[in-house]
Design an enzyme around this catalytic site. Structure first.
Site, PDB file in Angstrom:
ATOM      1  N   HIS A 156       4.995  18.102  26.482  1.00 44.50           N
ATOM      2  CA  HIS A 156       5.282  17.101  27.266  1.00 44.50           C
ATOM      3  C   HIS A 156       6.305  17.752  28.401  1.00 44.50           C
ATOM      4  CE1 HIS A 156       4.765  13.469  24.867  1.00 44.50           C
ATOM      5  NE2 HIS A 156       4.948  14.306  23.860  1.00 44.50           N
ATOM      6  N   CYS A 197      -0.049  15.389  25.078  1.00 41.36           N
ATOM      7  CA  CYS A 197       0.150  14.661  23.907  1.00 41.36           C
ATOM      8  C   CYS A 197      -0.868  13.715  23.621  1.00 41.36           C
ATOM      9  CB  CYS A 197       1.588  14.559  23.656  1.00 41.36           C
ATOM     10  SG  CYS A 197       2.034  14.473  21.796  1.00 41.36           S
ATOM     11  N   GLU A 229       6.718  16.655  31.365  1.00 43.14           N
ATOM     12  CA  GLU A 229       7.121  15.644  32.178  1.00 43.14           C
ATOM     13  C   GLU A 229       8.787  15.335  31.812  1.00 43.14           C
ATOM     14  OE1 GLU A 229       5.023  15.304  29.907  1.00 43.14           O
ATOM     15  OE2 GLU A 229       5.451  13.670  28.616  1.00 43.14           O
ATOM     16  N   ILE A 278       6.272  16.863  20.278  1.00 42.94           N
ATOM     17  CA  ILE A 278       6.640  15.500  19.493  1.00 42.94           C
ATOM     18  C   ILE A 278       5.513  14.947  18.684  1.00 42.94           C
ATOM     19  CG2 ILE A 278       7.968  13.367  19.718  1.00 42.94           C
ATOM     20  CD1 ILE A 278       8.801  14.251  22.485  1.00 42.94           C
ATOM     21  N   ARG A 279       5.543  15.187  17.367  1.00 37.25           N
ATOM     22  CA  ARG A 279       4.341  14.651  16.609  1.00 37.25           C
ATOM     23  C   ARG A 279       2.983  15.078  17.612  1.00 37.25           C
ATOM     24  NH1 ARG A 279       5.111  11.963  12.552  1.00 37.25           N
ATOM     25  NH2 ARG A 279       3.315  10.890  12.352  1.00 37.25           N
ATOM     26  N   GLY A 334       2.696   9.221  24.198  1.00 38.29           N
ATOM     27  CA  GLY A 334       3.107   7.846  23.783  1.00 38.29           C
ATOM     28  C   GLY A 334       2.220   7.934  22.165  1.00 38.29           C
ATOM     29  N   GLU A 335       1.546   6.718  21.886  1.00 33.53           N
ATOM     30  CA  GLU A 335       0.835   6.962  20.580  1.00 33.53           C
ATOM     31  C   GLU A 335      -0.755   6.583  21.057  1.00 33.53           C
ATOM     32  OE1 GLU A 335      -0.418   6.817  17.218  1.00 33.53           O
ATOM     33  OE2 GLU A 335       1.514   7.182  17.463  1.00 33.53           O
ATOM     34  N   SER A 336      -1.631   7.567  20.626  1.00 29.28           N
ATOM     35  CA  SER A 336      -2.862   7.389  21.088  1.00 29.28           C
ATOM     36  C   SER A 336      -3.681   6.022  20.743  1.00 29.28           C
ATOM     37  CB  SER A 336      -3.583   8.426  20.712  1.00 29.28           C
ATOM     38  OG  SER A 336      -3.770   8.865  19.234  1.00 29.28           O
ATOM     39  N   ARG A 368      -4.583  15.314  15.259  1.00 29.80           N
ATOM     40  CA  ARG A 368      -3.699  14.397  15.459  1.00 29.80           C
ATOM     41  C   ARG A 368      -2.443  14.760  14.587  1.00 29.80           C
ATOM     42  NH1 ARG A 368      -3.391   8.903  13.853  1.00 29.80           N
ATOM     43  NH2 ARG A 368      -1.599   7.981  15.118  1.00 29.80           N
TER      44      ARG A 368
END
Ligand code: GLN
Length: 209
Positions: free
Chosen positions: A187, A80, A189, A138-139, A48-50, A109
């Site tokens: 990822h 991630c 998942e 992904i990023r 997601g976004e840390s 990051r």
């Protein structure tokens, strides 16, 4: 009784992790509150976004409780953004972003830069039998430095699946383990390949005795 795995459900791809764990034969439940954390034997921190997850961990009064459980040896797996949160130190993070700890690594990051922001590669992952794992980045972060008790399970190959030269990313660590804590830059998942989750479920079963 078989152990129950929590999936931190503040943000990110929670459902995919719950499904992957269930397919591996263990029960997975979302964790949003301290009482829900108390009821699980292990925790997955999703992608997601840390920075957002860091903020929500504080808002939901979960930051200290999760830190404490990890310190006490609860098995944890971060993919991630989850890897970023588990790391002892972040490069290119936001100054106010909080760490859960558990992994004696330095991660960078958004490490892969614009050109290879999102890409796929086939990785040989130690501890995962049956050939390479299709890894979706992904990023993503990479691991820039590991402590003595951290095992590197996978590194970036010289070429991505589309044949792009991985450049400065080649050889960077993207899957690591320290005791009961596992992290991947990618990822698993979202690919339907359950082997990384199976590895974590094995670690959780082992910790549960
Ligand atoms: N770049 C994101 C972060 O800093 C991580 C991206 C991801 O989880 N796919 O948290």
């Amino acid at each position: 009784m078989s152990p129950v795995i929590g999936v931190l459900a503040l943000q990110g791809d929670v459902r995919e992790h719950v499904a992957a764990v269930s397919s591996c034969g263990l029960r997975a439940v979302p964790v949003r509150r301290p009482a829900e954390l108390d009821a699980v034997d292990a925790l997955i921190i999703p992608g997601g976004e840390s920075t957002t997850m860091s903020r929500l961990l504080t808002t939901f009064d979960l930051l200290e409780p999760v830190r404490a459980r990890i310190r006490d040896g609860m098995p944890a797996y971060g993919s991630c953004a989850g890897m970023i949160l588990l790391a002892a130190e972040i490069l290119d993070g936001r100054p106010d972003q909080e760490q859960l700890g558990g992994l004696d690594v330095v991660v960078r990051r958004n490490a892969f830069g614009r050109q290879v922001d999102s890409f796929e590669a086939d990785l040989q992952v130690d501890g995962v039998p049956g050939g390479p794992v299709r890894a979706v980045f992904i990023r993503a972060p990479w691991v820039e430095k590991v402590g003595a008790s951290v095992e590197v399970l996978a590194t970036v190959p010289p070429l991505t699946l589309t044949g792009t030269d991985a450049g400065a990313a080649a050889g960077r660590a993207v899957a690591v383990r320290q005791g009961a804590v596992l992290a991947t830059s990618f990822h698993p998942e979202i690919t339907g390949d359950l082997r990384v989750h199976a590895l974590f479920c094995g670690m959780v079963r082992e910790a549960a005795g």
